[in-house]
Write a protein that holds these residues in place. Structure first.
Motif, PDB file in Angstrom:
ATOM      1  N   ILE A 173      27.405  34.233  17.381  1.00  0.00           N
ATOM      2  CA  ILE A 173      28.011  35.160  16.424  1.00  0.00           C
ATOM      3  C   ILE A 173      27.573  36.560  16.819  1.00  0.00           C
ATOM      4  CG2 ILE A 173      28.108  35.945  14.043  1.00  0.00           C
ATOM      5  CD1 ILE A 173      27.933  33.108  13.140  1.00  0.00           C
ATOM      6  N   PHE A 174      28.551  37.429  17.037  1.00  0.00           N
ATOM      7  CA  PHE A 174      28.321  38.810  17.471  1.00  0.00           C
ATOM      8  C   PHE A 174      28.672  39.734  16.317  1.00  0.00           C
ATOM      9  CE2 PHE A 174      29.687  42.801  19.360  1.00  0.00           C
ATOM     10  CZ  PHE A 174      28.682  43.048  20.268  1.00  0.00           C
ATOM     11  N   ILE A 175      27.726  40.570  15.923  1.00  0.00           N
ATOM     12  CA  ILE A 175      27.950  41.542  14.848  1.00  0.00           C
ATOM     13  C   ILE A 175      27.663  42.933  15.390  1.00  0.00           C
ATOM     14  CG2 ILE A 175      27.199  42.364  12.580  1.00  0.00           C
ATOM     15  CD1 ILE A 175      26.425  39.466  11.932  1.00  0.00           C
ATOM     16  N   GLU A 176      28.628  43.811  15.236  1.00  0.00           N
ATOM     17  CA  GLU A 176      28.425  45.219  15.579  1.00  0.00           C
ATOM     18  C   GLU A 176      28.778  46.046  14.355  1.00  0.00           C
ATOM     19  OE1 GLU A 176      32.737  46.348  17.546  1.00  0.00           O
ATOM     20  OE2 GLU A 176      31.017  46.089  18.855  1.00  0.00           O
ATOM     21  N   SER A 177      27.992  47.061  14.115  1.00  0.00           N
ATOM     22  CA  SER A 177      28.266  47.949  12.985  1.00  0.00           C
ATOM     23  C   SER A 177      27.923  49.376  13.386  1.00  0.00           C
ATOM     24  CB  SER A 177      27.481  47.511  11.747  1.00  0.00           C
ATOM     25  OG  SER A 177      26.097  47.603  11.970  1.00  0.00           O
TER      26      SER A 177
ATOM     27  N   LEU B 157      20.848  49.466  21.195  1.00  0.00           N
ATOM     28  CA  LEU B 157      19.943  48.341  20.993  1.00  0.00           C
ATOM     29  C   LEU B 157      20.440  47.391  19.917  1.00  0.00           C
ATOM     30  CD1 LEU B 157      16.390  49.978  21.098  1.00  0.00           C
ATOM     31  CD2 LEU B 157      17.672  48.893  22.947  1.00  0.00           C
ATOM     32  N   GLY B 158      20.165  46.139  20.153  1.00  0.00           N
ATOM     33  CA  GLY B 158      20.472  45.093  19.194  1.00  0.00           C
ATOM     34  C   GLY B 158      19.382  44.052  19.209  1.00  0.00           C
ATOM     35  N   LEU B 159      19.600  43.017  18.437  1.00  0.00           N
ATOM     36  CA  LEU B 159      18.636  41.931  18.345  1.00  0.00           C
ATOM     37  C   LEU B 159      19.365  40.608  18.553  1.00  0.00           C
ATOM     38  CD1 LEU B 159      15.600  42.092  17.718  1.00  0.00           C
ATOM     39  CD2 LEU B 159      16.133  41.473  15.378  1.00  0.00           C
ATOM     40  N   ARG B 160      18.792  39.767  19.379  1.00  0.00           N
ATOM     41  CA  ARG B 160      19.277  38.400  19.529  1.00  0.00           C
ATOM     42  C   ARG B 160      18.354  37.515  18.708  1.00  0.00           C
ATOM     43  NH1 ARG B 160      18.980  34.225  24.572  1.00  0.00           N
ATOM     44  NH2 ARG B 160      20.232  32.602  23.569  1.00  0.00           N
ATOM     45  N   ILE B 161      18.928  36.747  17.823  1.00  0.00           N
ATOM     46  CA  ILE B 161      18.160  35.823  17.006  1.00  0.00           C
ATOM     47  C   ILE B 161      18.607  34.415  17.379  1.00  0.00           C
ATOM     48  CG2 ILE B 161      17.616  35.051  14.663  1.00  0.00           C
ATOM     49  CD1 ILE B 161      18.240  37.946  13.745  1.00  0.00           C
ATOM     50  N   HIS B 162      17.676  33.651  17.890  1.00  0.00           N
ATOM     51  CA  HIS B 162      17.998  32.292  18.351  1.00  0.00           C
ATOM     52  C   HIS B 162      16.786  31.396  18.153  1.00  0.00           C
ATOM     53  CE1 HIS B 162      15.756  32.962  22.189  1.00  0.00           C
ATOM     54  NE2 HIS B 162      16.013  34.198  21.848  1.00  0.00           N
ATOM     55  N   THR B 163      16.942  30.412  17.304  1.00  0.00           N
ATOM     56  CA  THR B 163      15.865  29.444  17.127  1.00  0.00           C
ATOM     57  C   THR B 163      16.069  28.332  18.150  1.00  0.00           C
ATOM     58  OG1 THR B 163      17.146  28.336  15.417  1.00  0.00           O
ATOM     59  CG2 THR B 163      15.496  29.930  14.681  1.00  0.00           C
ATOM     60  N   PRO B 164      15.000  27.711  18.587  1.00  0.00           N
ATOM     61  CA  PRO B 164      15.137  26.641  19.579  1.00  0.00           C
ATOM     62  C   PRO B 164      15.985  25.490  19.049  1.00  0.00           C
ATOM     63  CG  PRO B 164      12.842  27.292  19.315  1.00  0.00           C
ATOM     64  CD  PRO B 164      13.617  27.989  18.251  1.00  0.00           C
ATOM     65  N   SER B 165      16.813  24.958  19.914  1.00  0.00           N
ATOM     66  CA  SER B 165      17.655  23.823  19.574  1.00  0.00           C
ATOM     67  C   SER B 165      16.978  22.550  20.064  1.00  0.00           C
ATOM     68  CB  SER B 165      19.028  23.979  20.232  1.00  0.00           C
ATOM     69  OG  SER B 165      19.771  22.802  20.083  1.00  0.00           O
ATOM     70  N   GLN B 166      16.934  21.542  19.226  1.00  0.00           N
ATOM     71  CA  GLN B 166      16.278  20.301  19.624  1.00  0.00           C
ATOM     72  C   GLN B 166      17.104  19.515  20.628  1.00  0.00           C
ATOM     73  OE1 GLN B 166      14.906  18.154  16.225  1.00  0.00           O
ATOM     74  NE2 GLN B 166      13.476  19.760  15.657  1.00  0.00           N
ATOM     75  N   GLU B 167      18.397  19.685  20.594  1.00  0.00           N
ATOM     76  CA  GLU B 167      19.262  18.971  21.538  1.00  0.00           C
ATOM     77  C   GLU B 167      19.417  19.721  22.857  1.00  0.00           C
ATOM     78  OE1 GLU B 167      20.984  20.039  18.444  1.00  0.00           O
ATOM     79  OE2 GLU B 167      19.878  18.451  17.469  1.00  0.00           O
ATOM     80  N   TYR B 168      18.916  20.929  22.936  1.00  0.00           N
ATOM     81  CA  TYR B 168      19.053  21.784  24.117  1.00  0.00           C
ATOM     82  C   TYR B 168      20.514  22.009  24.485  1.00  0.00           C
ATOM     83  CZ  TYR B 168      14.094  20.931  24.393  1.00  0.00           C
ATOM     84  OH  TYR B 168      12.757  20.843  24.086  1.00  0.00           O
TER      85      TYR B 168
END
Length: 139
Positions: free
Chosen positions: A80-84, A63-74
């Motif tokens: 950025i991919f982080i694995e640890s 399991l991981g988390l995708r963090i994405h805020t809405p882009s105004q320009e679409y």
């Protein structure tokens, strides 16, 4: 050498989770880390979602988390991919990664919010949950 190894193991065991609330003063088993990811994805559902990177040999989801805020320009943002937590006894790596997730989602610092908003994050605190769980419970 064996005596020193036993002292290190006892020291690590003393830092295992002993409270109910997730923090960064203790180490957590993989189920607790996954519960944290699930809770964060629900608490910040506008910006984050739980993602699955695959299955392990023992059948656990990665399991991981995708963090994405809405882009105004679409327009698509750079990813950025982080694995640890690649190696079983890398307990500090998943702890650091969950701290990083917490900062991206909760910080009011303009530098951190700019990082959050500028990229599409895919973050996996432990890509070896079988090994991590084994080292956490058997050592």
């Amino acid at each position: 050498m064996r005596y020193r190894k036993e002292i290190i193991i006892q020291s690590e065991k003393s830092m295992l989770r002993d409270n109910k609330e997730f923090s960064w003063t203790a180490y957590y088993d993989i189920d607790d880390i996954y519960k944290y990811l699930t809770n964060m994805s629900k608490s910040y559902s506008n910006w984050s979602e739980l993602i699955v990177g695959g299955k392990t040999y023992q059948g656990r989801s990665i399991l991981g988390l995708r963090i994405h805020t809405p882009s105004q320009e679409y327009t698509p943002k750079p990813v950025i991919f982080i694995e640890s937590g690649i190696h079983a006894r890398e307990w500090i790596a998943p702890a650091t990664t969950t701290y990083f997730i917490n900062e991206l989602l909760t910080s009011k610092d303009a530098n951190i919010t700019a990082l959050r908003d500028q990229f599409d994050w895919r973050i996996f605190p432990s890509v070896n949950p079988d090994g991590y769980h084994y080292s956490y419970t058997v050592v």
